[in-house]
Design an enzyme around this catalytic site. Structure first.
Site, PDB file in Angstrom:
ATOM      1  N   THR A  68     -25.897 139.590  63.305  1.00  0.00           N
ATOM      2  CA  THR A  68     -26.158 140.136  64.638  1.00  0.00           C
ATOM      3  C   THR A  68     -24.895 140.728  65.222  1.00  0.00           C
ATOM      4  O   THR A  68     -23.829 140.129  65.103  1.00  0.00           O
ATOM      5  CB  THR A  68     -26.625 138.973  65.551  1.00  0.00           C
ATOM      6  OG1 THR A  68     -27.909 138.561  65.105  1.00  0.00           O
ATOM      7  CG2 THR A  68     -26.660 139.370  67.001  1.00  0.00           C
ATOM      8  N   GLY A 100     -30.460 131.285  64.737  1.00  0.00           N
ATOM      9  CA  GLY A 100     -30.914 131.375  66.117  1.00  0.00           C
ATOM     10  C   GLY A 100     -31.559 130.105  66.635  1.00  0.00           C
ATOM     11  O   GLY A 100     -31.380 129.741  67.797  1.00  0.00           O
TER      12      GLY A 100
END
Ligand code: ASP
Length: 325
Positions: free
Chosen positions: A187, A241
Site C-alpha cells: 500500500t 489490514g
C-alpha cells in the site's frame, strides 16, 4: 516486475497468508529512527514512495498545500500499471476483480474515503471529492462508483494483461482454495507537512491479493490505515489490514505522539502492541510511518523489509525501517 516482492506464505487465524517482505537492496541501510524536523517534508511507504514524493515535494516546494501534495503524489503510483498493489494493475480478488480502497485526511479532521471501488483507477481523488463535495466521509462499492462517475471520473479496465496472467497462474497453483494468499503488501501511504505548517495524509491500495470478494482492509479506514490530527501529527500503515483495523493502528500512533512520544517511538509502541496481540502469527507483518508537526518523522515494522521514502529540500532518500526482528 516493479514492486513485486516474494513473501513467505503461512496459514493464520484469519485464514490469510502472512507475508514477510524480502530485503530491499537499494534502501539506505542506516536503519533510521526519528529524524530532526524540516519543513516542508513528505514521507511515503515503500520504494514507490520515491515517485510519489518527487511529485508531492514539487508541490510543497512551490508553496503548495499538504493535501495537494499527498493526493497528487499517490496518484502517480495509482497510475502506474506495472505496480501490482495500487490502482490500475493491482492484483485482483480471488474472483478476478480489481477492487480499490483509499482515504485522505487533513489535520483539521476533514477526511474522505472510498472502499471496494471498481473500474476507477484513482480512488484517492474520489476520496478527496467525498471529503470536499459530500456531507459524508465514506462511500463504498457501486455507490462510490456512481459518485465518481457523477464527478467526471471515467471507468476503465483495471486488470492489466500481466496481472490477469498472474491471476490465472494463481488460480492454477492455489486451486482456488478458500485460503487467501497475500503475495504483496505494498500500500502507498503518504504524509506531508507543508511550508504553512498544515499536515495531511493519503493512503491507497488494491488491498490483499486474492482476497475474498468484498474484503476491505485498513487502508480506507480513517484511524486504521491513516490518521491525521494537527494537534499531534500523522501516521499511516502498511501490512496485514486485519491486524491494523483490530488495533486502530494509525490513530494509536498519533495518540502516542500526542502523549509525547517521538514518531519513531510511537510507531514502535503500536507495532509492539500489534505483535503482542497476534503473538501466534509469527510471520505477521505490519509497518507504520509517522510525522509530527515539527517535521520529525519515524517508521517501524515487525519484520525487516519495510522501507520508506523521505523528500525534503535536501533531496529524496529511501530508508529501511527499523524492525522488531
Ligand atoms: N494494508 C493493506 C490491506 O490490508 C495491504 C498493504 O499494506 O499492502 O489491504
Amino acid at each position: 516486475m516493479k514492486n513485486r516482492r516474494a513473501f513467505i506464505k503461512t496459514a493464520s487465524i484469519f485464514g490469510i497468508a502472512m507475508p514477510l517482505a524480502s530485503c530491499h537492496s537499494n534502501s539506505n541501510t542506516n536503519n533510521q529512527k526519528s529524524q530532526e524536523g524540516v519543513k516542508p517534508i513528505i514521507i511515503s511507504t515503500w520504494e514507490h514512495g520515491l515517485d510519489a514524493n518527487k511529485v508531492g515535494f514539487e508541490i510543497l516546494k512551490n508553496g503548495g498545500s499538504a493535501i495537494d501534495a499527498v493526493e497528487k503524489g499517490v496518484v502517480v503510483v495509482e497510475n502506474d500499471p506495472t505496480n501490482q498493489t495500487v490502482g490500475i494493475g493491482g492484483f485482483p480478488d480471488r474472483d478476478g476483480n480489481v477492487t480499490l480502497d483509499a482515504c485522505i485526511m487533513k489535520g483539521d479532521g476533514g477526511c474522505g474515503s472510498v472502499a471496494f471501488l471498481q473500474e476507477i483507477k484513482n480512488p484517492i481523488s474520489v476520496a478527496r471529492k467525498v471529503m470536499e463535495e459530500t456531507p459524508h466521509i465514506m462511500l463504498v462499492g457501486s455507490g462510490a462508483k456512481k459518485f465518481a462517475l457523477e464527478q467526471g471520473f471515467k471507468t476503465e479496465n483495471l486488470l492489466t494483461e500481466q496481472t490477469k496472467k498472474d491471476y490465472l497462474e494463481w488460480l492454477e497453483t492455489e486451486n482456488y482454495s478458500p485460503e487467501i494468499n497475500i503475495e504483496n503488501h505494498d500500500t502507498i501511504s503518504t504524509l506531508a507537512l507543508d511550508a504553512n505548517g498544515k499536515i495531511a495524509g493519503a493512503c491507497t491500495t488494491s488491498g490483499a491479493a486474492w482476497k475474498m470478494h468484498g474484503r476491505v482492509g485498513d487502508s480506507p479506514l480513517i484511524g486504521a490505515g491513516l490518521f491525521v490530527d494537527e494537534e499531534a501529527g500523522a501516521a499511516a500503515a502498511t501490512g496485514l489490514g486485519e491486524a491494523v483495523i483490530r488495533t486502530a493502528g494509525s490513530a494509536m500512533v498519533v495518540e502516542a505522539m500526542r502523549n509525547g512520544l517521538s514518531p519513531y517511538d510511537a510507531c514502535k509502541e503500536v507495532v509492539d502492541r500489534i505483535r503482542k496481540k497476534h503473538a501466534t502469527l509469527k510471520d505477521l507483518q505490519v509497518g507504520f510511518v509517522a510525522l509530527d508537526m515539527k517535521g520529525n518523522y519515524g517508521a517501524y515494522s515487525i519484520h525487516p523489509g519495510f522501507n520508506y521514502a523521505i523528500g525534503t529540500i535536501n533531496g529524496h532518500t529511501l530508508f529501511d525501517a527499523k524492525s522488531m526482528f
